[in-house]
Design an enzyme around this catalytic site. Structure first.
Site, short mmCIF file in Angstrom:
data_model
loop_
_atom_site.label_atom_id
_atom_site.label_comp_id
_atom_site.label_asym_id
_atom_site.label_seq_id
_atom_site.Cartn_x
_atom_site.Cartn_y
_atom_site.Cartn_z
N LYS A 195 -1.01 4.02 -2.54
CA LYS A 195 0.04 3.87 -2.87
C LYS A 195 -0.15 2.23 -2.01
O LYS A 195 0.06 1.77 -1.52
CB LYS A 195 0.51 4.05 -1.99
CG LYS A 195 2.67 3.68 -2.52
CD LYS A 195 3.20 4.38 -1.66
CE LYS A 195 3.54 2.84 -0.48
NZ LYS A 195 3.81 2.25 -1.42
N GLU A 269 -4.89 -0.68 10.54
CA GLU A 269 -4.77 -2.49 10.12
C GLU A 269 -3.38 -2.36 10.31
O GLU A 269 -2.81 -2.65 9.40
CB GLU A 269 -5.87 -2.69 9.17
CG GLU A 269 -6.02 -4.42 9.76
CD GLU A 269 -5.36 -5.52 8.73
OE1 GLU A 269 -4.04 -5.66 10.22
OE2 GLU A 269 -5.75 -5.54 8.34
N CYS A 303 -1.47 -11.08 8.68
CA CYS A 303 -2.10 -10.29 9.32
C CYS A 303 -2.26 -11.32 10.69
O CYS A 303 -2.14 -11.11 11.96
CB CYS A 303 -2.73 -8.67 9.60
SG CYS A 303 -3.52 -8.71 8.48
N GLU A 400 5.22 -10.51 15.70
CA GLU A 400 4.60 -10.71 14.59
C GLU A 400 6.25 -11.56 13.66
O GLU A 400 7.00 -11.24 13.45
CB GLU A 400 4.75 -10.22 14.05
CG GLU A 400 3.04 -10.35 12.54
CD GLU A 400 2.43 -9.53 12.39
OE1 GLU A 400 3.42 -8.12 11.95
OE2 GLU A 400 1.27 -9.52 11.77
P1 NAI Z 1 5.45 -2.24 5.90
O1 NAI Z 1 4.26 -1.23 7.23
O2 NAI Z 1 6.62 -0.78 5.72
O3 NAI Z 1 4.70 -1.93 4.52
C1 NAI Z 1 3.64 -1.78 3.62
C2 NAI Z 1 3.14 -0.63 3.10
O4 NAI Z 1 3.44 0.54 4.21
C3 NAI Z 1 3.88 -0.62 2.34
O5 NAI Z 1 3.14 0.12 1.27
C4 NAI Z 1 5.29 0.40 2.25
O6 NAI Z 1 5.53 1.20 0.74
C5 NAI Z 1 4.86 1.47 3.48
N1 NAI Z 1 5.20 2.66 3.94
C6 NAI Z 1 6.41 2.13 4.98
N2 NAI Z 1 6.82 2.70 5.34
C7 NAI Z 1 6.23 4.24 5.66
C8 NAI Z 1 6.00 5.32 5.35
N3 NAI Z 1 7.22 6.18 6.69
N4 NAI Z 1 5.15 6.18 5.52
C9 NAI Z 1 4.07 5.74 5.13
N5 NAI Z 1 4.29 4.80 4.36
C10 NAI Z 1 4.83 3.51 4.72
O7 NAI Z 1 5.97 -3.51 5.91
P2 NAI Z 1 6.89 -4.16 5.55
O8 NAI Z 1 8.00 -3.68 5.44
O9 NAI Z 1 6.88 -4.66 4.06
O10 NAI Z 1 6.79 -5.82 6.43
C11 NAI Z 1 7.63 -5.43 7.31
C12 NAI Z 1 6.72 -6.32 8.75
O11 NAI Z 1 5.76 -5.84 8.96
C13 NAI Z 1 6.24 -8.22 7.95
O12 NAI Z 1 7.71 -8.39 8.83
C14 NAI Z 1 5.51 -8.14 9.23
O13 NAI Z 1 5.49 -8.39 10.37
C15 NAI Z 1 4.14 -6.78 9.07
N6 NAI Z 1 3.59 -6.89 7.62
C16 NAI Z 1 2.13 -6.68 8.47
C17 NAI Z 1 1.39 -6.62 7.24
C18 NAI Z 1 -0.31 -6.45 7.91
O14 NAI Z 1 -1.15 -7.23 6.87
N7 NAI Z 1 -0.80 -5.85 9.04
C19 NAI Z 1 1.05 -6.30 5.88
C20 NAI Z 1 2.45 -6.16 5.76
C21 NAI Z 1 4.02 -6.49 6.81
#
Ligand code: NAI
Ligand code: MG
Length: 489
Positions: A195, A269, A303, A400
């Site tokens: 996804k 990650e 990240c 972050e």
């Molecule tokens: P997120 O963690 O909500 O989204 C990442 C993925 O998880 C997306 O595909 C989303 O649809 C999915 N997701 C969301 N809620 C979920 C759940 N309950 N169960 C399973 N999958 C779920 O990240 P978001 O809201 O886009 O960004 C928020 C913060 O997260 C950013 O400001 C940043 O600090 C951090 N982030 C870190 C990343 C990394 O590479 N470590 C990448 C993206 C965001």
């Protein structure tokens, strides 16, 4: 070494460069995208679609299907069926051929992938063209090579695939993260339901087209789109054997709770708050370039972004001035322009998060610096931002931000900087800039980070493992270690 005058000249001339937009001619974006299940594109059971926009101008690009529980179940059973009947029985050599084919097809359509990545996500075309897409192809090439050599990866053991992997990826490197997830899973004989993030589904769907054309057995890779609820349905599906997630620490914790007590394996990650450390004996111009690359690369949506800079006191003033001078030359704007250094922030929500932190920083007494310049009116943009007078306890230095925001602090001794660098809940990456090998080895041993770069930053190779300590998650992706998350014995 550039003088202040030459930098000023460069600044003026770089801001005066004529636009050099990448052509859109190679690219076809459909009006609407369906779910990719069992080798076919299917309408979602929910009948619902959501918009994906171009964050550079807020214009709608296409409609994306929203998968509900029924669609998730369908995708998981397609993956299960293919796993049992075809994929786990197929010799590694044959699996490898399919993976090589995907790699070659990404290369053939590199331009199309790069343009779509930039349109959908906002990153500069230079980055998607020169980094994201070639790195994604390389990742498939690398793991294709392992498919028939697993006995060498795990000598004297019998590695067995886990089954069906549910993979959830973020929006910062959409195609590359899909490659990081899919390639090792297929090489080890697992099947996949992936996804992508809701703001950046297009390149994953383009990859689905390639997977279909490459004639992979139907169900080996299924790609379902949707937001958090779709992701949660995948995590909670009882027939999933492994979850691979990249995203926020917040969602990582939700996933950990959801799978506690089940037999599902996981690799997570998550976030980071990397320290980049400049010692007085470092090649300072090179270090400054690395710092700029480390935090402003990809709008800070990384990240492992080097978001906390520690500079040895004796060179602090020099480094600060060099950083400011370099920041003045950065071009912020249209990501499709080949001259652009900093493109669009991925979404309005993320821009709000960044603005919130900039405000918090100022309220906490830190001093802000942003280069002169005007941001485009439409679209989501943020000036590269630098904060001085930051205290270790400030939220700016602890949390972050995931945007182009750098904090600078000073230090005097090795022990002091090691303590400061490790004083964070995260542990994904770090950088060390010094002329002395002994210092590099001392620090790399003591910094609690999964990756430590020395005299460089943000360098990736498919053969090198990547992953974190502490709240940055667990498990490794890339390299031989990246196979471990997909096998049992
Ligand atoms: P997120 O963690 O909500 O989204 C990442 C993925 O998880 C997306 O595909 C989303 O649809 C999915 N997701 C969301 N809620 C979920 C759940 N309950 N169960 C399973 N999958 C779920 O990240 P978001 O809201 O886009 O960004 C928020 C913060 O997260 C950013 O400001 C940043 O600090 C951090 N982030 C870190 C990343 C990394 O590479 N470590 C990448 C993206 C965001
Ligand atoms: Mg989008």
């Amino acid at each position: 070494m550039p003088t202040k005058n030459t930098i000023k000249l460069k600044f003026e001339s770089s801001r005066n460069l004529s636009p050099a937009p990448e052509s859109l001619s190679a690219v076809k974006i459909k009006e609407r995208y369906e779910l990719f299940i069992n080798g076919k594109f299917e309408e979602p059971h929910s009948k619902k679609y959501f918009d994906t926009i171009n964050p550079a101008n807020e214009k709608k690009l296409s409609l994306i299907a929203e998968a509900d529980n029924t669609d998730v179940s369908k995708a998981v059973s397609a993956a299960r069926n293919c796993y049992e009947k075809t994929w786990k029985k197929m010799p590694g050599k044959e699996r490898g051929k399919y993976i090589y084919r995907i790699a070659r097809m990404i290369q053939e359509r590199a331009r199309e992938f790069a343009v779509i990545e930039t349109l959908d996500g906002g990153k500069p075309i230079r980055e998607s063209r020169d980094f994201d897409v070639p790195a994604a192809a390389n990742h498939f090439f690398y793991y294709a090579g392992w498919a028939d050599k697993l006995q060498y990866a795990f000598p004297n053991r019998q590695p067995l695939p886990l089954g069906v992997a549910g993979q959830i990826i973020p929006w910062n490197f959409p195609l590359l993260m899909a490659a990081w997830k899919i390639a090792p899973a297929l090489a080890t004989g697992n099947t996949v339901v992936l996804k992508p993030a809701e703001t950046t589904s297009l390149t994953a769907l383009k990859l689905a087209e390639i997977i279909r054309e490459a004639d992979l057995p139907p169900g080996v890779v299924n790609i379902i789109t949707g937001a958090g609820e779709t992701g949660a349905a995948l995590v909670n599906h009882p027939d999933i054997n492994k979850i691979a997630f990249t995203g926020s620490t917040h969602v990582g914790k939700i996933i950990q709770k959801a799978i506690a007590g089940t037999s599902k394996k996981a690799t997570l990650e998550l976030g980071g708050k990397a320290a980049n450390i400049i010692f007085e004996d470092a090649a300072l111009d090179q270090a400054v370039e690395g710092i700029i690359n480390g935090i402003y690369f990809n709008q800070g949506h990384v990240c492992c972004a080097g978001s906390r800079l520690f500079v040895q006191e004796s060179v602090y003033k020099t480094v600060l001035q060099k950083l400011k001078d370099r920041m003045e030359t950065l071009i912020v704007g249209d990501p499709m322009d080949k001259n652009t250094d900093i493109g669009a922030i991925n979404s309005k929500e993320q821009l709000q998060v960044i603005h919130k932190y900039i405000k918090i920083g100022q309220q906490d007494g830190a001093e802000i610096y942003q280069p002169a310049g005007i941001l485009p009116k439409k679209g989501f943009y943020c000036m590269p931002t630098l904060f001085t007078k930051v205290a270790q306890s400030n939220r700016l230095a602890q949390e972050e931000i995931f945007g182009p925001v750098l904090t600078i602090q000073t230090f005097r001794t090795d022990d002091e900087v090691i303590e400061k660098a490790n004083n964070t809940p995260f542990g994904l990456s770090a950088g060390v800039w010094t002329d002395k090998g002994s210092k590099i080895f001392n620090l790399t041993r003591k910094l609690r980070a999964g990756v430590v770069w020395a005299n460089t930053y943000n360098k990736f190779d498919p053969s090198s493992p990547f992953g974190g300590y502490k709240e940055s998650g667990y498990g490794r992706e890339g390299g031989l270690q990246g196979l471990e998350g997909y096998v049992g014995f």
